[in-house]
Design an enzyme around this catalytic site. Sequence first.
Site, PDB file in Angstrom:
ATOM      1  N   SER A 114      -9.799 -25.652  48.332  1.00 38.89           N
ATOM      2  CA  SER A 114      -9.048 -25.639  47.206  1.00 38.89           C
ATOM      3  C   SER A 114      -9.254 -24.271  46.349  1.00 38.89           C
ATOM      4  O   SER A 114     -10.989 -24.262  45.811  1.00 38.89           O
ATOM      5  CB  SER A 114      -8.558 -26.495  46.362  1.00 38.89           C
ATOM      6  OG  SER A 114      -7.846 -26.025  45.169  1.00 38.89           O
ATOM      7  N   THR A 164      -1.027 -20.483  49.364  1.00 39.05           N
ATOM      8  CA  THR A 164      -0.569 -21.837  49.394  1.00 39.05           C
ATOM      9  C   THR A 164       1.336 -21.088  48.330  1.00 39.05           C
ATOM     10  O   THR A 164       1.399 -20.830  46.961  1.00 39.05           O
ATOM     11  CB  THR A 164      -0.892 -23.003  48.762  1.00 39.05           C
ATOM     12  OG1 THR A 164      -1.957 -23.169  49.067  1.00 39.05           O
ATOM     13  CG2 THR A 164       0.010 -24.088  47.646  1.00 39.05           C
ATOM     14  N   LYS A 236       0.778 -21.318  53.462  1.00 43.73           N
ATOM     15  CA  LYS A 236       0.552 -22.820  53.711  1.00 43.73           C
ATOM     16  C   LYS A 236       1.814 -23.329  51.946  1.00 43.73           C
ATOM     17  O   LYS A 236       2.394 -22.865  51.444  1.00 43.73           O
ATOM     18  CB  LYS A 236      -0.571 -23.087  52.934  1.00 43.73           C
ATOM     19  CG  LYS A 236      -0.401 -24.770  52.656  1.00 43.73           C
ATOM     20  CD  LYS A 236      -2.180 -25.331  52.084  1.00 43.73           C
ATOM     21  CE  LYS A 236      -2.075 -27.112  52.092  1.00 43.73           C
ATOM     22  NZ  LYS A 236      -1.222 -27.584  51.149  1.00 43.73           N
ATOM     23  N   HIS A 260       2.802 -30.116  50.853  1.00 47.62           N
ATOM     24  CA  HIS A 260       1.940 -30.425  49.991  1.00 47.62           C
ATOM     25  C   HIS A 260       2.157 -31.765  50.314  1.00 47.62           C
ATOM     26  O   HIS A 260       1.793 -32.325  48.506  1.00 47.62           O
ATOM     27  CB  HIS A 260       2.456 -30.004  48.809  1.00 47.62           C
ATOM     28  CG  HIS A 260       1.183 -29.382  47.700  1.00 47.62           C
ATOM     29  ND1 HIS A 260       1.499 -28.167  47.948  1.00 47.62           N
ATOM     30  CD2 HIS A 260       0.638 -29.903  47.402  1.00 47.62           C
ATOM     31  CE1 HIS A 260       0.483 -27.926  46.736  1.00 47.62           C
ATOM     32  NE2 HIS A 260      -0.504 -29.293  46.439  1.00 47.62           N
TER      33      HIS A 260
END
Length: 378
Positions: A114, A164, A236, A260
């Site tokens: 991340s 994301t 994502k 998520h």
Amino acid sequence: MAGRSVRRVRFRTLRDLEAAARRSVRPDVWGYIAGGAGDERTIRANADAFAQWRLRPDPRAEIGSVDLRTKLLGLEVSAPFFVAPMAYQRTIHPGGERATAAAAASLGLLGIYSTLSSASLEAIARSAGAGPRWFQLYLQPDRARSLELVRRAERAGYAAIVVTIDAPVLGFRDRQALSGFALRRWPAVGNGPGVSSPPRGPVWEGGPYRLERRQASAWADIAAVGRATSLPLVIKGVLTAEAARHAVRAGAKAVLVSNHGGRQLDLASPALEALPAIVDAVGRRTEVYLDGGVRRGSDALVALALGARAVGLGRPVLWALACGGRPGVVRYLRLFGTELANSMLLAGRPSLASIDRSLLAPAPGGPGAAADAAAGRR
Ligand SMILES: Cc1cc2nc3c(=O)[nH]c(=O)nc-3n(C[C@H](O)[C@H](O)[C@H](O)COP(=O)(O)O)c2cc1C
């Protein structure tokens, strides 16, 4: 830090693992790991969606071994599952992402790390060594800062950029708020103090509800990232065929079907339920992955049969990290791989190529069950 009291916990089953993890971390950290948006209906639906399917085993195939090796965007990996990107792992164990990365790499498994990791992306890369790794990008309010992170990821040997899109603003996470996690300040981010997390909000002071600051997440920003790097782009947080087509138009080579882990929009579609339409829409030329609620080897088998090329593992990796640092994560990932191979053997599908939708039937009341029954297929 929770890590000071970390004990090595030997777990035999996944259920042991979750319970032991809960005892190993502070209550606020548990609220962060376990919690989801609102009433956590999407967390439950993610897991329940797997039980909407039945596996149709045909164990007659002659089987000597099971080969889980595959390629994800050309990258060789030892199995079709990966570690999903998860922030702030040092709050869970002092080894943090570096322990997770070393564990995944030692098994030849892909790890995605991340933007909000506790360690820098360079330090994580050093821990992963030659292991396969991708970098997850939260678009930064300032495009130049996003591109700077992408450059660093390129230099540190990450093989794809995973953007994301389901967090233009953070979801409302009751359990996390009640447990007191990061109420005043977020934990430190290893990639530097200038790196932003998605904003909390929105805020109302009369007039329109506002975000505390602008969060870039428009397709134009994503396409700009794609143009600025030679690394493949993965999007994502895709839950609809429309979003998947947008992602492809913005240059994505793969999409990750995900909500998520139920942490953003309560009542968002369960990832597994969203998967077939996305595979049908873009799956011929674009790799499609899934995460959310994958717990057992047989869950992975269902997702692969519905067209996912690989599945992501979220919270269980953190449970394993909490219980045993790097060796704990190695143990868990090995267990998961063995479970998947075992499920494939029992199903009579000994290779990844042999897994397709004919392995599945809808459970009574599950997706398409009525139509199938009418057509005499069940
Ligand atoms: C504690 C925690 C932190 C997460 N942080 C991130 C993140 O920084 N970026 C991101 O794209 N997804 C993040 N996710 C979502 C995961 O990548 C993944 O989509 C989700 O955990 C999969 O669901 P599962 O936990 O049911 O396996 C996080 C999930 C958890 C549990």
